[in-house]
Design a protein around this motif. Sequence first.
Motif, PDB file in Angstrom:
ATOM      1  N   GLN A 128      77.216 -61.798 -12.175  1.00  0.00           N
ATOM      2  CA  GLN A 128      78.131 -61.671 -13.296  1.00  0.00           C
ATOM      3  C   GLN A 128      78.357 -60.219 -13.670  1.00  0.00           C
ATOM      4  N   LYS A 129      77.397 -59.360 -13.328  1.00  0.00           N
ATOM      5  CA  LYS A 129      77.490 -57.959 -13.714  1.00  0.00           C
ATOM      6  C   LYS A 129      78.085 -57.089 -12.603  1.00  0.00           C
ATOM      7  N   ILE A 130      77.713 -57.317 -11.366  1.00  0.00           N
ATOM      8  CA  ILE A 130      78.115 -56.382 -10.308  1.00  0.00           C
ATOM      9  C   ILE A 130      78.955 -57.020  -9.223  1.00  0.00           C
ATOM     10  N   GLY A 131      79.229 -58.335  -9.333  1.00  0.00           N
ATOM     11  CA  GLY A 131      80.128 -58.953  -8.378  1.00  0.00           C
ATOM     12  C   GLY A 131      79.432 -59.650  -7.246  1.00  0.00           C
ATOM     13  N   VAL A 132      80.250 -60.323  -6.414  1.00  0.00           N
ATOM     14  CA  VAL A 132      79.732 -61.176  -5.350  1.00  0.00           C
ATOM     15  C   VAL A 132      79.278 -60.385  -4.137  1.00  0.00           C
ATOM     16  N   ASP A 133      79.845 -59.200  -3.932  1.00  0.00           N
ATOM     17  CA  ASP A 133      79.622 -58.474  -2.679  1.00  0.00           C
ATOM     18  C   ASP A 133      78.159 -58.173  -2.416  1.00  0.00           C
ATOM     19  N   ARG A 134      77.401 -57.895  -3.463  1.00  0.00           N
ATOM     20  CA  ARG A 134      76.002 -57.485  -3.276  1.00  0.00           C
ATOM     21  C   ARG A 134      75.020 -58.631  -3.490  1.00  0.00           C
ATOM     22  N   LYS A 135      75.528 -59.840  -3.601  1.00  0.00           N
ATOM     23  CA  LYS A 135      74.645 -60.975  -3.898  1.00  0.00           C
ATOM     24  C   LYS A 135      73.600 -61.184  -2.807  1.00  0.00           C
ATOM     25  N   MET A 136      74.022 -61.222  -1.566  1.00  0.00           N
ATOM     26  CA  MET A 136      73.087 -61.460  -0.467  1.00  0.00           C
ATOM     27  C   MET A 136      72.084 -60.321  -0.338  1.00  0.00           C
ATOM     28  N   GLU A 137      72.569 -59.102  -0.508  1.00  0.00           N
ATOM     29  CA  GLU A 137      71.681 -57.942  -0.391  1.00  0.00           C
ATOM     30  C   GLU A 137      70.594 -57.961  -1.459  1.00  0.00           C
ATOM     31  N   ILE A 138      70.978 -58.297  -2.680  1.00  0.00           N
ATOM     32  CA  ILE A 138      70.003 -58.333  -3.775  1.00  0.00           C
ATOM     33  C   ILE A 138      69.033 -59.496  -3.598  1.00  0.00           C
ATOM     34  N   GLY A 139      69.542 -60.639  -3.167  1.00  0.00           N
ATOM     35  CA  GLY A 139      68.650 -61.778  -2.930  1.00  0.00           C
ATOM     36  C   GLY A 139      67.596 -61.485  -1.893  1.00  0.00           C
ATOM     37  N   GLU A 140      68.003 -60.795  -0.826  1.00  0.00           N
ATOM     38  CA  GLU A 140      67.046 -60.421   0.207  1.00  0.00           C
ATOM     39  C   GLU A 140      66.019 -59.439  -0.337  1.00  0.00           C
ATOM     40  N   GLN A 141      66.463 -58.503  -1.167  1.00  0.00           N
ATOM     41  CA  GLN A 141      65.538 -57.533  -1.736  1.00  0.00           C
ATOM     42  C   GLN A 141      64.527 -58.205  -2.665  1.00  0.00           C
ATOM     43  N   ILE A 142      65.019 -59.203  -3.427  1.00  0.00           N
ATOM     44  CA  ILE A 142      64.101 -59.953  -4.294  1.00  0.00           C
ATOM     45  C   ILE A 142      63.042 -60.655  -3.462  1.00  0.00           C
ATOM     46  N   ARG A 143      63.478 -61.244  -2.340  1.00  0.00           N
ATOM     47  CA  ARG A 143      62.534 -61.933  -1.468  1.00  0.00           C
ATOM     48  C   ARG A 143      61.492 -60.973  -0.906  1.00  0.00           C
ATOM     49  N   ILE A 144      61.929 -59.812  -0.483  1.00  0.00           N
ATOM     50  CA  ILE A 144      60.997 -58.828   0.096  1.00  0.00           C
ATOM     51  C   ILE A 144      60.009 -58.344  -0.952  1.00  0.00           C
ATOM     52  N   ASP A 145      60.503 -58.059  -2.159  1.00  0.00           N
ATOM     53  CA  ASP A 145      59.617 -57.576  -3.221  1.00  0.00           C
ATOM     54  C   ASP A 145      58.556 -58.609  -3.570  1.00  0.00           C
ATOM     55  N   ARG A 146      58.950 -59.861  -3.657  1.00  0.00           N
ATOM     56  CA  ARG A 146      57.977 -60.903  -4.016  1.00  0.00           C
ATOM     57  C   ARG A 146      56.958 -61.116  -2.910  1.00  0.00           C
ATOM     58  N   ARG A 147      57.419 -61.030  -1.674  1.00  0.00           N
ATOM     59  CA  ARG A 147      56.481 -61.170  -0.568  1.00  0.00           C
ATOM     60  C   ARG A 147      55.457 -60.046  -0.578  1.00  0.00           C
ATOM     61  N   GLN A 148      55.910 -58.844  -0.847  1.00  0.00           N
ATOM     62  CA  GLN A 148      54.994 -57.708  -0.870  1.00  0.00           C
ATOM     63  C   GLN A 148      53.979 -57.836  -1.996  1.00  0.00           C
ATOM     64  N   LYS A 149      54.450 -58.242  -3.181  1.00  0.00           N
ATOM     65  CA  LYS A 149      53.530 -58.401  -4.298  1.00  0.00           C
ATOM     66  C   LYS A 149      52.511 -59.502  -4.017  1.00  0.00           C
ATOM     67  N   THR A 150      52.976 -60.599  -3.430  1.00  0.00           N
ATOM     68  CA  THR A 150      52.059 -61.693  -3.107  1.00  0.00           C
ATOM     69  C   THR A 150      51.033 -61.259  -2.071  1.00  0.00           C
ATOM     70  N   ALA A 151      51.504 -60.548  -1.029  1.00  0.00           N
ATOM     71  CA  ALA A 151      50.587 -60.075   0.009  1.00  0.00           C
ATOM     72  C   ALA A 151      49.564 -59.113  -0.569  1.00  0.00           C
ATOM     73  N   GLN A 152      50.001 -58.235  -1.467  1.00  0.00           N
ATOM     74  CA  GLN A 152      49.081 -57.285  -2.084  1.00  0.00           C
ATOM     75  C   GLN A 152      48.060 -57.999  -2.963  1.00  0.00           C
ATOM     76  N   GLY A 153      48.523 -59.011  -3.703  1.00  0.00           N
ATOM     77  CA  GLY A 153      47.599 -59.774  -4.544  1.00  0.00           C
ATOM     78  C   GLY A 153      46.566 -60.526  -3.729  1.00  0.00           C
ATOM     79  N   ARG A 154      46.994 -61.149  -2.656  1.00  0.00           N
ATOM     80  CA  ARG A 154      46.053 -61.869  -1.794  1.00  0.00           C
ATOM     81  C   ARG A 154      45.047 -60.908  -1.166  1.00  0.00           C
TER      82      ARG A 154
END
Length: 608
Positions: free
Chosen positions: A500-526
């Motif tokens: 809603q703020k930055i448009g559709v073009d970056r949706k996939m890129e941001i979703g992938e970045q969210i996935r990578i960040d969460r994976r890294q945090k989970t791996a670090q926590g484990r």
Amino acid sequence: MAEHEGQNRNIPVAGSEVSTAPTAGVKAFGEQAFDVKSSGEEASGERVPLGQGFGASASGKHLFSKGKEGKLPIASLLLSFLMALVILFYVLLSTTDVLYSDYIRLVNSYLGKPFQLGDLLQKDILTRIPLTYFFREINRYSFGYTLIFDRVLGVLGLFLASKPLLLFMRKKQLPFLQQLLFLILFYSLNKWEMLLNGSGYIHFLAFSAFYDYFYALDQAFSKKSSLLLLSIYPPFILLVAGPYCLAVFLSCFALFFFLALGKKLWDIKGTILLLISNGLCLFLYLLSNHYAVYEYAGAESISLKEVLQNHLLFVVKFIFYGFSSMLISGENLEKLLRDGAIQGKGIVLIGAFVLFFYIFMTLLYLWRFFASSKIPGNRSFARKSKEDFSSEQGQEEAKNRIGKNAMAAENSGEIFYFGLLPGLLLLHGLASHALVFLTRYMFLKESYAFQSRYALQYQSALLGAFLLLFLWKNEKRFSSGQELRTEQKSQTKQASRIEQKIGVDRKMEIGEQIRIDRRQKTAQGRFAFCLLISGIFLLGTLWTDSSEWGKSMYRREHYERMWMYSHDLSAYSDKELEDVFEYRHGGERIRKAFAIWEQVKKDWRDRS
């Protein structure tokens, strides 16, 4: 067996015996498909590279983890063998060849007359562990009945018990440092009492059979092979385990209950036969135990109900004291109590920490167990009769169907990555804690719970928890379809808000970045959690080992004192002999045992 309970003893009570009887599961039809499933690693998704496992170098991966299906992990077994040799050196350094404690009862009961087959027909024979008769006669006629023979067998049994665990770790491709830490915990000297007491050798041999049995069940589950051949394990365990078989049989009943609850049963006929085998062996042991007569020293005439009603604080302390001994050995806990460095509440807190670790890993295991979806068609394939696949077309269709199912399982994480072995070890260890309480509550001494003689029984839970810890740390982040769907749903919501703020073009890129960040945090926590738990238990084990090595000279002095007394038994009073030889049933029995032993040695020298 329990005749010396209540005494401040330097050595343990007698045990039980076992040798390994490997049983190969019947390989089901569809070789290609089951090659995908059986290894466990491939079917569960990607693995963390070896270099990420506590910083191990990737060069060690092929040496300690890789290998074709069914081949032994030679390097890991060699490391285990070297550790067993170190344990054997400790045992020989700390002891001498002299009768004491439970050996006095054994010599009086079995060596005073030649062995006859009728000895195996007694009503309580299963409580006497039939296989010990075989080893006892070998010892008598080949070595003149030396305690060194029994102690060597005990260390051999400990080494054999490591084999199925190392095989499991190889199949799961655990990094070298994780395997090394596991072996350090496995060979901890918290079991010093059972190791030094030669009569306990049978316990170590029994545990090698237990772990073989658990590993065979794990492999049958991963390959969906027949359980029919595994039904020979319970009778064999019945002959070598004595009272220790109770925890094994109860663990297996619990296992199949959870398999049925999770709809993961695959061989109904084999399951029924295996349950009948376990149940019949359990009944036979309980029947034999009914006729057994035990000698207890210091036991109170009190029922379990009275203990639970009137001594609840003792019950709580006993339970938590037992768990605490897996982090800090009973010897060190007793020293801390004597020095005033810790009180009973502190030991309870240590036990609570260990129990929390067990509960956390158990809940994680059960969550993944029930969350893992059933492979389509897998169960029905296991039930098919031979006639269904008699034609070439039917066989080809079966291969294709199972191959697709296995490929789908690999891609979606449907196969249960953790396997059955860690769960069985946890069940067995927790059942052992319960059985120790049920057989020792009548002494009303909470310090009994952390005695070294029970460490071997308790250790199964610790080994299972650490296997789960390592597997959890190494597994791919999205190993569960349910977890993946939850993550995707969360990402969709976040991406929608950002869109809603930055448009559709970056949706996939941001979703992938969210996935990578969460994976890294989970791996670090484990990784942090695994490192913390491993560090705490490693420090506790190293403290135990260093203190026991430091006491080895004093333990040997204690044995040498017994050896000196044995040369002139008539010069000492019954009370002195009972104190020195740790046997509280009269000096005459002690003198009789040494007389029989000398005659056995004389007969052996004459034959030689």
